[in-house]
Design a protein around this motif. Structure first.
Motif, PDB file in Angstrom:
ATOM      1  N   GLY A 208       0.899  -1.018   0.056  1.00  0.00           N
ATOM      2  CA  GLY A 208       0.093  -0.032  -0.014  1.00  0.00           C
ATOM      3  C   GLY A 208       0.781   1.210  -0.060  1.00  0.00           C
ATOM      4  O   GLY A 208       0.333   2.293  -0.490  1.00  0.00           O
ATOM      5  N   ARG A 209       1.948   1.141   0.386  1.00  0.00           N
ATOM      6  CA  ARG A 209       2.907   2.181   0.599  1.00  0.00           C
ATOM      7  C   ARG A 209       4.045   2.335  -0.893  1.00  0.00           C
ATOM      8  O   ARG A 209       4.832   3.210  -0.909  1.00  0.00           O
ATOM      9  CB  ARG A 209       3.883   2.499   1.624  1.00  0.00           C
ATOM     10  CG  ARG A 209       2.928   2.565   3.128  1.00  0.00           C
ATOM     11  CD  ARG A 209       3.896   2.422   4.355  1.00  0.00           C
ATOM     12  NE  ARG A 209       2.730   2.453   5.465  1.00  0.00           N
ATOM     13  CZ  ARG A 209       2.913   3.644   6.266  1.00  0.00           C
ATOM     14  NH1 ARG A 209       3.478   4.613   5.706  1.00  0.00           N
ATOM     15  NH2 ARG A 209       1.993   3.535   7.324  1.00  0.00           N
ATOM     16  N   GLY A 210       3.613   1.391  -1.708  1.00  0.00           N
ATOM     17  CA  GLY A 210       4.411   1.511  -2.876  1.00  0.00           C
ATOM     18  C   GLY A 210       5.768   0.561  -3.054  1.00  0.00           C
ATOM     19  O   GLY A 210       6.481   0.910  -4.021  1.00  0.00           O
ATOM     20  N   VAL A 211       6.020  -0.054  -1.903  1.00  0.00           N
ATOM     21  CA  VAL A 211       7.230  -1.144  -1.782  1.00  0.00           C
ATOM     22  C   VAL A 211       6.829  -2.162  -2.695  1.00  0.00           C
ATOM     23  O   VAL A 211       5.688  -2.970  -2.621  1.00  0.00           O
ATOM     24  CB  VAL A 211       7.429  -1.481  -0.263  1.00  0.00           C
ATOM     25  CG1 VAL A 211       8.737  -2.112  -0.424  1.00  0.00           C
ATOM     26  CG2 VAL A 211       7.575  -0.156   0.361  1.00  0.00           C
ATOM     27  N   ALA A 212       7.732  -2.509  -3.497  1.00  0.00           N
ATOM     28  CA  ALA A 212       7.780  -3.674  -4.446  1.00  0.00           C
ATOM     29  C   ALA A 212       8.452  -4.858  -3.710  1.00  0.00           C
ATOM     30  O   ALA A 212       9.313  -4.938  -3.340  1.00  0.00           O
ATOM     31  CB  ALA A 212       8.563  -3.592  -5.769  1.00  0.00           C
ATOM     32  N   ILE A 213       7.571  -6.208  -3.659  1.00  0.00           N
ATOM     33  CA  ILE A 213       7.850  -7.104  -3.129  1.00  0.00           C
ATOM     34  C   ILE A 213       8.976  -8.223  -4.152  1.00  0.00           C
ATOM     35  O   ILE A 213       8.535  -8.105  -5.383  1.00  0.00           O
ATOM     36  CB  ILE A 213       6.818  -8.136  -2.908  1.00  0.00           C
ATOM     37  CG1 ILE A 213       5.993  -7.460  -1.720  1.00  0.00           C
ATOM     38  CG2 ILE A 213       7.365  -9.579  -2.216  1.00  0.00           C
ATOM     39  CD1 ILE A 213       6.731  -6.753  -0.367  1.00  0.00           C
ATOM     40  N   LEU A 214      10.227  -8.430  -3.596  1.00  0.00           N
ATOM     41  CA  LEU A 214      11.003  -9.400  -4.503  1.00  0.00           C
ATOM     42  C   LEU A 214      10.822 -10.819  -4.361  1.00  0.00           C
ATOM     43  O   LEU A 214      10.380 -11.248  -3.625  1.00  0.00           O
ATOM     44  CB  LEU A 214      12.479  -8.968  -3.777  1.00  0.00           C
ATOM     45  CG  LEU A 214      13.037  -7.587  -3.798  1.00  0.00           C
ATOM     46  CD1 LEU A 214      14.494  -7.418  -3.250  1.00  0.00           C
ATOM     47  CD2 LEU A 214      12.834  -7.161  -5.255  1.00  0.00           C
ATOM     48  N   ARG A 215      11.052 -11.395  -5.497  1.00  0.00           N
ATOM     49  CA  ARG A 215      10.913 -13.037  -5.602  1.00  0.00           C
ATOM     50  C   ARG A 215      12.070 -13.487  -6.322  1.00  0.00           C
ATOM     51  O   ARG A 215      12.351 -13.010  -7.045  1.00  0.00           O
ATOM     52  CB  ARG A 215       9.571 -13.157  -6.668  1.00  0.00           C
ATOM     53  CG  ARG A 215       8.263 -12.957  -5.919  1.00  0.00           C
ATOM     54  CD  ARG A 215       7.151 -13.024  -6.898  1.00  0.00           C
ATOM     55  NE  ARG A 215       5.876 -13.100  -6.299  1.00  0.00           N
ATOM     56  CZ  ARG A 215       5.145 -12.163  -6.015  1.00  0.00           C
ATOM     57  NH1 ARG A 215       5.693 -10.776  -6.178  1.00  0.00           N
ATOM     58  NH2 ARG A 215       3.942 -12.155  -5.416  1.00  0.00           N
TER      59      ARG A 215
END
Length: 253
Positions: A208-215
């Motif tokens: 929601g705060r614009g942080v991209a999750i890494l995979r």
């Protein structure tokens, strides 16, 4: 002499739910129930655990509240004071500025005294230097961007020194130094692991705060990007993301 560390306190009450809710609300803290019914509740005050239960020999308000006063350091003392005012149990001593540091002594629902404190940056720095507590650190390309990310986005307590470095407070015992490097190159490994009580809500907040999750290849993740290690016996549930300098950070539960 044996080394001892105070990590928790026990408050007994004839209305433990009311007392629990007051501390959780005033200090915006998580609550965990321990044991089978009736058990007791634990309020997590940034790594210091306030246990609240009922006892047959404890009734009514505290008879000598000044015998034991809880000292709780907070990030935003004015916001905390506003929550004390809203919940309506009053002050022994209202919040005041004492040479750059702020102090106030509130009364909880049972009449126990709680001193809330916001130390000046100079006092925090002097205390850290005096204690020489072990700490770790990592570099960033932009200290200002790091301060916003770790403070405003991740919600950690961040202190800035006169030399331009940051100190991240993960809890009351654990701190991490963040320092600038003009030729910074992100490490190929995770530089910081942050424990959280609820990883699903933490990920929802990050996204929601614009942080991209890494995979990562070989790391089986669900739709949220969480590797559910607990389900397959591979350790904690964990999620990875990067700070503005490209350093990899994780949250885990």
């Amino acid at each position: 002499m044996a080394t001892a560390t105070i990590s928790s306190a026990l408050l007994s009450s004839d209305d433990p739910a009311r007392l629990r809710d007051w501390y959780a609300s005033v200090f915006d803290a998580a609550v965990e129930h321990v044991g089978d019914e009736p058990g007791y509740d634990v309020v997590d005050l940034d790594g210091f655990y306030l246990m609240i239960d009922a006892r047959d020999d404890v009734t009514g308000p505290a008879r000598e509240p000044a015998r034991l006063i809880l000292n709780l350091e907070v990030d935003d003392i004015h916001a905390t004071a506003a929550r004390v005012d809203e919940l309506g149990h009053g002050w022994l001593a209202p919040v005041e500025d004492r040479s750059g540091s702020w102090f106030g002594t509130a009364t909880d629902p049972d009449g126990n005294l709680v001193q809330i404190i916001a130390l000046s940056e100079a006092m925090v720095r002097d205390a850290q230097e005096a204690s020489m507590t072990p700490f770790s650190g990592f570099a960033v390309r932009d200290v200002d961007a790091a301060a916003v990310f770790y403070g405003d986005v991740l919600g950690l307590r961040v202190a800035r020194s006169d030399s331009g470095m940051l100190t991240l407070h993960l809890d009351r015992r654990t701190r991490v130094l963040v320092y600038p490097s003009d030729d910074h190159r992100p490490a190929s490994h995770t530089v910081l692991n942050i424990p959280v009580a609820d990883i699903d809500s933490a990920v929802d907040d990050l996204v929601g705060r614009g942080v991209a999750i890494l995979r990562y290849p070989g790391m089986p993740c669900d739709d949220k990007g969480i590797m559910r290690g607990r389900q397959v016996g591979m350790g904690p549930d964990i999620v990875w993301f990067a700070d503005p300098s490209g350093n990899v950070v994780s949250m885990l539960h």
